[in-house]
Design a protein around this motif. Structure first.
Motif, PDB file in Angstrom:
ATOM      1  N   GLY A   1       0.804  -1.226   0.000  1.00 31.20           N
ATOM      2  CA  GLY A   1       0.000   0.000   0.000  1.00 31.20           C
ATOM      3  C   GLY A   1       0.826   1.259   0.000  1.00 31.20           C
ATOM      4  N   ALA A   2       1.946   1.245   0.713  1.00 31.42           N
ATOM      5  CA  ALA A   2       2.768   2.453   0.813  1.00 31.42           C
ATOM      6  C   ALA A   2       3.407   2.825  -0.516  1.00 31.42           C
ATOM      7  CB  ALA A   2       3.851   2.255   1.868  1.00 31.42           C
TER       8      ALA A   2
ATOM      9  N   SER B   1       2.387  17.246   3.380  1.00 26.56           N
ATOM     10  CA  SER B   1       2.178  15.800   3.568  1.00 26.56           C
ATOM     11  C   SER B   1       1.030  15.524   4.522  1.00 26.56           C
ATOM     12  CB  SER B   1       3.461  15.123   4.096  1.00 26.56           C
ATOM     13  OG  SER B   1       4.535  15.379   3.236  1.00 26.56           O
ATOM     14  N   ALA B   2      -0.037  16.283   4.364  1.00 23.29           N
ATOM     15  CA  ALA B   2      -1.206  16.089   5.223  1.00 23.29           C
ATOM     16  C   ALA B   2      -2.024  14.875   4.798  1.00 23.29           C
ATOM     17  CB  ALA B   2      -2.099  17.343   5.181  1.00 23.29           C
ATOM     18  N   ILE B   3      -1.842  14.451   3.567  1.00 20.13           N
ATOM     19  CA  ILE B   3      -2.637  13.338   3.038  1.00 20.13           C
ATOM     20  C   ILE B   3      -1.769  12.089   3.022  1.00 20.13           C
ATOM     21  CG2 ILE B   3      -3.891  12.470   1.022  1.00 20.13           C
ATOM     22  CD1 ILE B   3      -4.484  15.346   0.250  1.00 20.13           C
ATOM     23  N   VAL B   4      -2.318  11.035   3.590  1.00 23.03           N
ATOM     24  CA  VAL B   4      -1.623   9.742   3.600  1.00 23.03           C
ATOM     25  C   VAL B   4      -2.587   8.718   3.013  1.00 23.03           C
ATOM     26  CG1 VAL B   4      -0.522   7.980   5.027  1.00 23.03           C
ATOM     27  CG2 VAL B   4      -0.302  10.387   5.641  1.00 23.03           C
ATOM     28  N   PHE B   5      -2.081   7.927   2.106  1.00 25.21           N
ATOM     29  CA  PHE B   5      -2.931   6.926   1.443  1.00 25.21           C
ATOM     30  C   PHE B   5      -2.264   5.574   1.553  1.00 25.21           C
ATOM     31  CE2 PHE B   5      -6.073   5.430  -1.444  1.00 25.21           C
ATOM     32  CZ  PHE B   5      -5.460   4.534  -2.298  1.00 25.21           C
ATOM     33  N   GLY B   6      -3.046   4.556   1.644  1.00 26.83           N
ATOM     34  CA  GLY B   6      -2.437   3.233   1.680  1.00 26.83           C
ATOM     35  C   GLY B   6      -3.429   2.150   2.051  1.00 26.83           C
ATOM     36  N   ASP B   7      -2.859   1.058   2.514  1.00 26.37           N
ATOM     37  CA  ASP B   7      -3.623  -0.140   2.828  1.00 26.37           C
ATOM     38  C   ASP B   7      -3.976  -0.132   4.318  1.00 26.37           C
ATOM     39  OD1 ASP B   7      -2.860  -3.739   2.651  1.00 26.37           O
ATOM     40  OD2 ASP B   7      -4.701  -2.642   3.099  1.00 26.37           O
ATOM     41  N   GLN B   8      -5.253  -0.078   4.596  1.00 28.55           N
ATOM     42  CA  GLN B   8      -5.671  -0.045   6.003  1.00 28.55           C
ATOM     43  C   GLN B   8      -5.395  -1.366   6.706  1.00 28.55           C
ATOM     44  OE1 GLN B   8      -9.494   2.034   6.886  1.00 28.55           O
ATOM     45  NE2 GLN B   8      -9.677   2.144   4.677  1.00 28.55           N
ATOM     46  N   ASN B   9      -5.291  -2.425   5.924  1.00 31.99           N
ATOM     47  CA  ASN B   9      -5.062  -3.739   6.527  1.00 31.99           C
ATOM     48  C   ASN B   9      -3.591  -4.030   6.791  1.00 31.99           C
ATOM     49  OD1 ASN B   9      -7.734  -4.351   6.623  1.00 31.99           O
ATOM     50  ND2 ASN B   9      -7.768  -5.571   4.743  1.00 31.99           N
TER      51      ASN B   9
ATOM     52  N   SER C   1       1.685  -0.204   8.808  1.00 35.23           N
ATOM     53  CA  SER C   1       1.783   0.982   7.949  1.00 35.23           C
ATOM     54  C   SER C   1       1.414   2.243   8.722  1.00 35.23           C
ATOM     55  CB  SER C   1       0.864   0.840   6.735  1.00 35.23           C
ATOM     56  OG  SER C   1      -0.485   0.864   7.162  1.00 35.23           O
ATOM     57  N   GLU C   2       1.896   3.345   8.193  1.00 38.25           N
ATOM     58  CA  GLU C   2       1.595   4.633   8.803  1.00 38.25           C
ATOM     59  C   GLU C   2       0.090   4.914   8.709  1.00 38.25           C
ATOM     60  OE1 GLU C   2       3.314   7.968   6.786  1.00 38.25           O
ATOM     61  OE2 GLU C   2       2.763   9.374   8.366  1.00 38.25           O
ATOM     62  N   LEU C   3      -0.497   4.499   7.608  1.00 41.69           N
ATOM     63  CA  LEU C   3      -1.924   4.744   7.426  1.00 41.69           C
ATOM     64  C   LEU C   3      -2.731   4.039   8.508  1.00 41.69           C
ATOM     65  CD1 LEU C   3      -4.117   5.867   5.294  1.00 41.69           C
ATOM     66  CD2 LEU C   3      -4.440   3.454   4.871  1.00 41.69           C
TER      67      LEU C   3
ATOM     68  N   THR D   1     -10.315   9.071   6.786  1.00 38.30           N
ATOM     69  CA  THR D   1     -10.282   9.478   8.191  1.00 38.30           C
ATOM     70  C   THR D   1      -9.615  10.835   8.288  1.00 38.30           C
ATOM     71  OG1 THR D   1     -10.057   7.168   8.826  1.00 38.30           O
ATOM     72  CG2 THR D   1      -9.491   8.803  10.494  1.00 38.30           C
ATOM     73  N   TYR D   2     -10.199  11.683   9.087  1.00 35.06           N
ATOM     74  CA  TYR D   2      -9.612  12.999   9.316  1.00 35.06           C
ATOM     75  C   TYR D   2      -9.019  13.044  10.722  1.00 35.06           C
ATOM     76  CZ  TYR D   2     -12.105  14.453   5.135  1.00 35.06           C
ATOM     77  OH  TYR D   2     -12.552  14.566   3.840  1.00 35.06           O
ATOM     78  N   LEU D   3      -7.866  13.676  10.837  1.00 35.49           N
ATOM     79  CA  LEU D   3      -7.282  13.885  12.158  1.00 35.49           C
ATOM     80  C   LEU D   3      -7.674  15.286  12.626  1.00 35.49           C
ATOM     81  CD1 LEU D   3      -3.697  12.379  11.784  1.00 35.49           C
ATOM     82  CD2 LEU D   3      -5.842  11.275  12.403  1.00 35.49           C
ATOM     83  N   ALA D   4      -8.278  15.334  13.799  1.00 39.33           N
ATOM     84  CA  ALA D   4      -8.820  16.595  14.308  1.00 39.33           C
ATOM     85  C   ALA D   4      -7.747  17.666  14.418  1.00 39.33           C
ATOM     86  CB  ALA D   4      -9.464  16.367  15.668  1.00 39.33           C
ATOM     87  N   LYS D   5      -8.145  18.871  14.140  1.00 40.55           N
ATOM     88  CA  LYS D   5      -7.214  19.996  14.204  1.00 40.55           C
ATOM     89  C   LYS D   5      -7.042  20.421  15.651  1.00 40.55           C
ATOM     90  CE  LYS D   5      -6.489  24.622  12.344  1.00 40.55           C
ATOM     91  NZ  LYS D   5      -5.337  24.421  11.469  1.00 40.55           N
ATOM     92  N   LEU D   6      -5.811  20.636  16.037  1.00 39.00           N
ATOM     93  CA  LEU D   6      -5.505  21.137  17.378  1.00 39.00           C
ATOM     94  C   LEU D   6      -4.944  22.533  17.245  1.00 39.00           C
ATOM     95  CD1 LEU D   6      -3.651  18.013  18.841  1.00 39.00           C
ATOM     96  CD2 LEU D   6      -6.054  18.646  19.162  1.00 39.00           C
ATOM     97  N   ARG D   7      -5.472  23.421  18.023  1.00 35.81           N
ATOM     98  CA  ARG D   7      -4.915  24.776  18.042  1.00 35.81           C
ATOM     99  C   ARG D   7      -4.035  24.891  19.279  1.00 35.81           C
ATOM    100  NH1 ARG D   7      -7.621  27.801  14.059  1.00 35.81           N
ATOM    101  NH2 ARG D   7      -9.613  26.849  13.500  1.00 35.81           N
ATOM    102  N   ASN D   8      -2.884  25.411  19.090  1.00 38.79           N
ATOM    103  CA  ASN D   8      -1.936  25.508  20.203  1.00 38.79           C
ATOM    104  C   ASN D   8      -2.168  26.816  20.939  1.00 38.79           C
ATOM    105  OD1 ASN D   8       0.119  25.136  21.964  1.00 38.79           O
ATOM    106  ND2 ASN D   8       1.783  25.273  20.487  1.00 38.79           N
ATOM    107  N   VAL D   9      -3.197  26.814  21.768  1.00 40.72           N
ATOM    108  CA  VAL D   9      -3.548  28.018  22.507  1.00 40.72           C
ATOM    109  C   VAL D   9      -3.366  27.767  23.984  1.00 40.72           C
ATOM    110  CG1 VAL D   9      -5.119  28.904  20.747  1.00 40.72           C
ATOM    111  CG2 VAL D   9      -5.982  27.341  22.485  1.00 40.72           C
ATOM    112  N   TYR D  10      -3.290  28.846  24.738  1.00 45.68           N
ATOM    113  CA  TYR D  10      -3.151  28.726  26.184  1.00 45.68           C
ATOM    114  C   TYR D  10      -4.437  28.225  26.822  1.00 45.68           C
ATOM    115  CZ  TYR D  10       1.422  30.889  26.703  1.00 45.68           C
ATOM    116  OH  TYR D  10       2.771  31.138  26.681  1.00 45.68           O
ATOM    117  N   GLU D  11      -5.541  28.599  26.176  1.00 49.00           N
ATOM    118  CA  GLU D  11      -6.826  28.238  26.768  1.00 49.00           C
ATOM    119  C   GLU D  11      -7.006  26.724  26.705  1.00 49.00           C
ATOM    120  OE1 GLU D  11      -6.474  30.575  24.370  1.00 49.00           O
ATOM    121  OE2 GLU D  11      -6.607  32.265  25.724  1.00 49.00           O
TER     122      GLU D  11
END
Lengths: 78, 1079
Positions: free
Chosen positions: B1010-1011, B1024-1032, B1036-1038, B1061-1071
């Motif tokens: 897959g890689a 490199s926000a998009i990763v494609f490959g074999d889920q099985n 693998s990184e995917l 699958t989307y990886l949730a966005k994290l904001r690097n804030v103090y709050e």
């Protein structure tokens, strides 16, 4: 003219130009002349002009002989 | 007709006439009787004829009959034509025979063979790859060109290139379209009167031009060569030789956007203009002051790669980005904290920051510099905060972060800011010790510095004074790009010889005596050096498609002074000769030149040590020390006014307008506005309310240079009083695609700008009435109703958090939304072999849109045009959804690439009446184009709105069928079907690349890995926000990312089981609280 069931007909073979039925020999003669004429007209004068003005030279694809291809698209570890 | 019936008819006709005459003679009586009737009967009296009106008895009798008279009469044969059936058939067959003879154009094409003698290394159907260098801009990124049977069809980044590291921007991706553009110049042309064009042979053009150049030189008249940035050492050498052959020759170079104010500030601050290379990948805190370094400024590829290096929650590294800006830029929308202030207030902000850092916090030794401190005394952060109404908490965070991260933070000032602001920023970086992030092992290289304003003033004065004998536009377009008040085109009238070397027509070719077509970058040799540690090579992968030459070859022929000096290898031989004595000689190895040369072409780059770097004019010496007196002496300090401030910004996709004829780039939606095929004046919500403006309303913007009417676009996040306009539009001499698109804001640029050529204060803007529609894709393919506030959070389409939340509890996302396992009515198919899937990391995705262009090129996506985009018919398979949250004045922005999710239980598959869309055993939702009958039921049923329907054969419809030209068909990727009208299409996960890997696996007798498969969007993504490959594939990184605790799927509650699958966005804030809207 003879009326038969409301339709007209003729049996005068000599009156070719005015009859409804076209003679077989005349048909092929006319068709041949028309075909020849069309072929000639398509060549010149219109054909030549059309060929020269609308025909485009096809684009030639030729690779550059001095280009060096890459063995693979991935990182070259060599 | 029988005589009785004839008589009856005549009687009826007479009756009708009589009645008509009565009516004409007795209008009043009829009206009166009608009125009388109306008084007693409220129902309207409908009639269709006079007979009906007067109740004619005969008419009534006829009405009662089913068929009117004559309807059932038998046809009279005697009335028919004498043309017999036999005669008709005879003439029909004769005409068909004649037509077939005339129309037939059968020529024996011979036997179809790919090769008469097949080259040994070529396999038909297998692509060949070449390394080369992109010349779309001054950064000279490395690229890998994929060719099939000699035709370049795809461009990707060169992984060996130290800067671009396997990535290339949208301009590079779309450059294949420039190669195959049917409107490219094909033959040299002479234009004696600058109106009519006569094609001439190259020899004749060379002869005439050489003669005039010699005459100009001998009479002491200047020969001006006007070019964009020159970063080729061999070209520089060639130009030096040209100047030797023609002693009056001078080279001028320019860019629409450059670092001139930054360089002049650096020179005053450090004593030399050599800008450092900033290692942003080591920065923990970045402060961007009107600096769109992720979008349109500088080398965005390098910047994006460096930025995300330090932004990975899984590896415990997360930088913090602050943006202070007036415009809503891509960088600002990706920032963790964003402070919105007018652009002309930024210098005041920097000075306020300086007094905090140097004066109050006593950081650095500058706190004892009395002249410096006394200049800063009038500034104060508290006053600034209350004056501009910005958040004190955010500013405190910023100061705290800069203080804690001395030496590992950096302040970036945008290129549009004036020199005084840059000097202040240099002082700030110096005070914080951030110069530690300047690269010590490499430096920038400039072959020929860009010309200064004084040079241009002198040139224009010489032109107007008749002292210039020849002007050569060296693949440049100064008539369009130079500030309007130079009056460049007018000055050209005094020049006897104007030659343009260009790939396409432009505003400069329109005012030239000779227009010489030059080869595209795919057809050209070249060498480039932008850094001291490596050179990059450019090689032609295809012989010129047309009768073109490289611009370097042309210069060499003119230098030789003889038209017969040309041969097709002239510049290749020249580069090799240059490299033998300079670059490779300095390597001091025993490797044969030919071996080294071929190795260089194979890799695309040749690494050298800085010490052996040759052919540079810029020293590699690093700055010795900051001169505080530069800050003290800095005058013309920018201060905020009350009028509008105009910010002119680059267009990262069209460049300075040179790519206006590239339909893919025009149709790429801008990241924030999602507008296409236009530019506009972006204004704030507050300004729009105050001036009662709607998007698309026309306004007149006036600067000291001139005025321009253009439409506005209400852009959330723009500071009040700021107008932002992109340059590069409004081309008047261009191909059919780009001509007249947008508005030429170069008319607002003046050579004598007070602040900088791209920033103007005291600007006026007035509403002029009328509209120019701005087409935006922002509301296309809405997954949910656009009117509901923060809907992306209600449906959990966007899931976000903070880095602190994640550090405290990595499972916070699953706990918040629940790790739902839904019951499904569908029976889950177990994919035992390969199961393709994709992960998109929203932390890395900046919303730049490079993936869209890459997909367009790979999958033969047609251009549809502005009118069709307006109707939701854009054909891009991947789109970037942009969501706002918060207030329109100060929104948070979230980007989400959306493509076919290849759902396990795809709702589109069940509803297709002809089974044109099916699911494969490896998880791909496929389309059989030749089965599709175009019911569009699948698109109707798709919850993600990712299907695209060919409402037209867009190739035929758009732009006078330009996409049907022969050269365009050469651009098509033969591995992907070209779809026609009436067919549905969508993302296929680059099935052709999966098949390629499958064929390799079969050949190598192994399983599919897959890689090894990289989709076009994945390859193009700068971060490199998009990763494609074999889920099985368990290792693998995917697989790891798919099952990570930040992973989620969109609309998972509808149980279609998407495989993206989307990886949730994290904001690097103090709050620590959740950044999503409260529900």
């Amino acid at each position: 003219m003879i009326m038969k069931n409301g339709l007209t007909s003729t049996n005068n073979n000599k009156d070719i130009l005015s009859s409804d039925k076209i003679d077989r020999k005349k048909f092929f003669l006319l068709a041949g002349i028309a075909a020849l004429g069309t072929a000639l007209v398509s060549v010149f004068p219109f054909g030549k002009r059309v060929v020269n003005s609308t025909k485009k030279e096809p684009i030639k694809i030729s690779p550059n002989p001095h280009a060096v291809k890459r063995n693979n698209r991935q990182e070259n570890h060599g | 007709m029988p005589s009785n019936e004839t008589t009856d008819r005549k009687i009826m006709d007479k009756k009708v006439i009589d009645i008509s005459n009565e009516i004409v003679n007795a209008d009043a009586s009829i009206d009166a009787s009608a009125d009388a009737g109306a008084e007693n009967n409220t129902d309207p009296n409908y009639w269709r004829s006079f007979k009906e009106l007067h109740n004619d008895p005969e008419f009534n009798k006829l009405k009662a009959r089913e068929f009117a008279d004559g309807a059932l009469d038998r046809p009279d044969v005697n009335d028919m034509s004498r043309f017999s059936r036999r005669k008709f058939l005879a003439l029909l067959s004769a005409s068909a025979a004649v037509a077939a003879t005339g129309c037939s154009n059968y020529r024996d094409q011979g036997v179809l063979l790919p090769y008469n003698k097949k080259p040994e290394e070529v396999t038909v159907g297998n692509p060949t790859y070449y390394a080369s260098t992109c010349t779309g801009c001054e950064h000279a990124c490395g690229m890998i060109i994929k060719t099939i049977e000699g035709r370049p069809i795809k461009v990707d980044g060169n992984p060996d290139h130290p800067i671009s590291k396997g990535k290339i921007c949208a301009i590079g991706q779309a450059s294949v379209m420039n190669l195959y553009d049917p409107e490219r110049l094909k033959n040299p042309v002479e234009r004696p009167d600058k109106i009519n064009s006569n094609e001439i042979p190259w020899a004749s053009a060379d002869d005439k031009i050489i003669g005039q150049l010699k005459a100009a030189a001998s009479s002491g008249k200047e020969i001006a060569i006007i070019s964009n940035t020159i970063n080729s050492p061999s070209l520089k050498k060639a130009l030096d030789e040209f100047k030797t052959a023609y002693p009056t020759a001078k080279v001028y170079s320019f860019e629409l956007f450059d670092d001139s104010t930054r360089r002049s500030a650096w020179e005053k601050s450090y004593g030399n203009p050599n800008l450092p290379i900033v290692q942003l990948d080591k920065a923990k805190v970045i402060l961007a002051l009107e600096s769109d370094f992720l979008g349109n400024e500088g080398n965005k590829i390098e910047n994006s790669i460096m930025y995300v290096q330090n932004r990975n929650a899984f590896e415990g590294e997360f930088n913090r980005l602050y943006a202070v800006e007036g415009n809503a830029s891509l960088t600002g929308t990706n920032a963790d904290y964003r402070i919105i202030i007018r652009t002309d207030a930024i210098e005041e902000f920097v000075n306020a920051l300086l007094i905090e850092i140097i004066g109050k916090e006593k950081i650095s030794g500058f706190g004892t510099d009395t002249p410096l401190l006394s200049k800063l005394q009038k500034f104060g952060m508290d006053g600034f905060i209350s004056k501009y109404g910005i958040s004190k908490v955010t500013v405190d965070h910023l100061i705290s972060d800069l203080k804690k991260n001395q030496g590992v933070s950096y302040v970036l000032a945008g290129s549009s800011l004036p020199e005084s602001t840059h000097i202040a920023v240099n002082l700030l970086n110096e005070a914080l010790g951030n110069t530690a992030l300047h690269a010590k092992d490499q430096s920038r290289v400039t072959q020929i510095p860009l010309s200064a304003k004084a040079d241009w003033d002198a040139l224009l004065a010489s032109m107007k004074g008749g002292k210039v004998g020849a002007v050569i536009h060296f693949d440049s377009n100064p008539a369009f790009v130079l500030p309007a008040d130079y009056r460049y085109s007018e000055a050209l009238k005094s020049v006897p010889l104007v030659v343009s070397l260009s790939e396409q027509i432009n505003e400069s070719t329109a005012v030239s005596n000779f227009v010489l077509p030059i080869s595209s970058m795919f057809e050209s040799w070249g060498d480039y050096q932008t850094r001291s540690t490596f050179y990059s090579l450019q090689q032609p992968v295809i012989a010129p498609l047309y009768n073109t030459r490289q611009k370097e070859e042309i210069i060499l022929v003119w230098t030789a002074g003889n038209k017969d000096a040309y041969n097709k290898d002239i510049y290749r031989n020249y580069i090799q000769a240059n490299w033998k004595t300079t670059v490779l000689a300095a390597q001091n190895t025993d490797v044969l030149f030919k071996t080294a040369w071929n190795a260089g072409l194979n890799d695309g780059v040749v690494k050298v040590s800085s010490a052996s770097s040759a052919g540079t004019t810029e020293t590699t010496a690093l700055p010795q020390g900051f001169k505080p007196e530069a800050f003290v002496a800095s005058t013309n300090v920018m201060t905020a006014g009350s009028n509008f401030v105009l910010l002119l910004t680059p267009n990262g996709n069209l460049g300075d307008g040179r790519f206006a004829n590239n339909g893919w780039l025009q149709e790429l939606p801008k990241p924030l506005s999602r507008a296409v095929w236009d530019n506009y004046a972006a204004i704030s919500v507050q300004t729009a309310k105050a001036m009662n403006l709607q998007s698309s309303d026309l306004v007149k913007i006036t600067t000291p240079a001139g005025a321009l009417e253009m439409p506005v676009f209400i852009q959330p996040g723009v500071a009040e009083g700021v107008i932002a306009v992109q340059l590069g539009y409004g081309r008047t001499e261009c191909g059919i695609v780009g001509k007249g698109v947008g508005f030429n804001a170069n008319s607002l640029v003046t050579k004598n700008a007070k602040l900088s050529p791209w920033l103007y204060d005291n600007v006026t803007m007035e509403k002029v009435g009328g509209t120019h529609e701005i087409v935006s894709t922002v509301e296309h393919y809405n997954i949910e109703e656009p009117l509901l506030k923060d809907i992306q959070f209600r449906r959990h389409i966007i899931q976000e958090g903070t880095y602190l939340q994640y550090k405290a509890d990595p499972e916070f996302l699953k706990k918040k939304h629940g790790d739902k396992e839904y019951e499904s009515i569908n029976k889950q198919y177990v994919h035992t072999g390969t199961k393709w899937g994709m992960v998109i990391d929203l932390n890395k995705c900046t919303g730049c849109g490079q993936c869209v262009i890459a997909c367009n090129v790979e999958n033969n996506i047609p251009i549809v045009g502005k009118d069709q985009v307006k109707r939701n018919r854009e054909m891009q398979w991947i789109r970037i959804d942009r969501y706002y949250s918060g207030t329109p004045e100060n929104p948070n922005t979230s980007f989400q690439p959306m493509l076919c999710q290849h759902c396990d239980f795809a709702p589109c598959e069940n509803v297709c009446p002809v089974a044109a869309t099916t699911h494969s055993t490896d998880g791909i939702n496929g389309m059989a184009y030749n089965r599709c009958v175009g019911t569009r039921y699948c698109s109707n049923n798709c919850p993600y709105k990712v299907r695209r329907f060919n409402y037209y054969n867009f190739r035929d419809r758009f732009g006078d069928s330009i996409q049907q030209e022969e050269s365009f068909s050469l651009m098509a990727n033969p591995e992907v079907t070209v779809r026609s009208r009436g067919v549905m299409e969508k993302c296929t996960f680059c099935l052709q690349r999966i098949m390629e890997e499958r064929s390799h696996a079969i050949k190598d007798n192994r399983q599919v890995i897959g890689a090894n498969v990289k989709t076009a969007c994945q390859e193009a993504c700068l971060t490199s926000a998009i990763v494609f490959g074999d889920q099985n594939a368990q290792d693998s990184e995917l697989h790891k990312l798919t099952n990570s605790n930040l992973g989620y799927t969109v609309l998972d509650e509808i149980k279609v089981k998407p495989n993206v699958t989307y990886l949730a966005k994290l904001r690097n804030v103090y709050e620590t609280e959740n950044t999503e809207a409260k529900h």
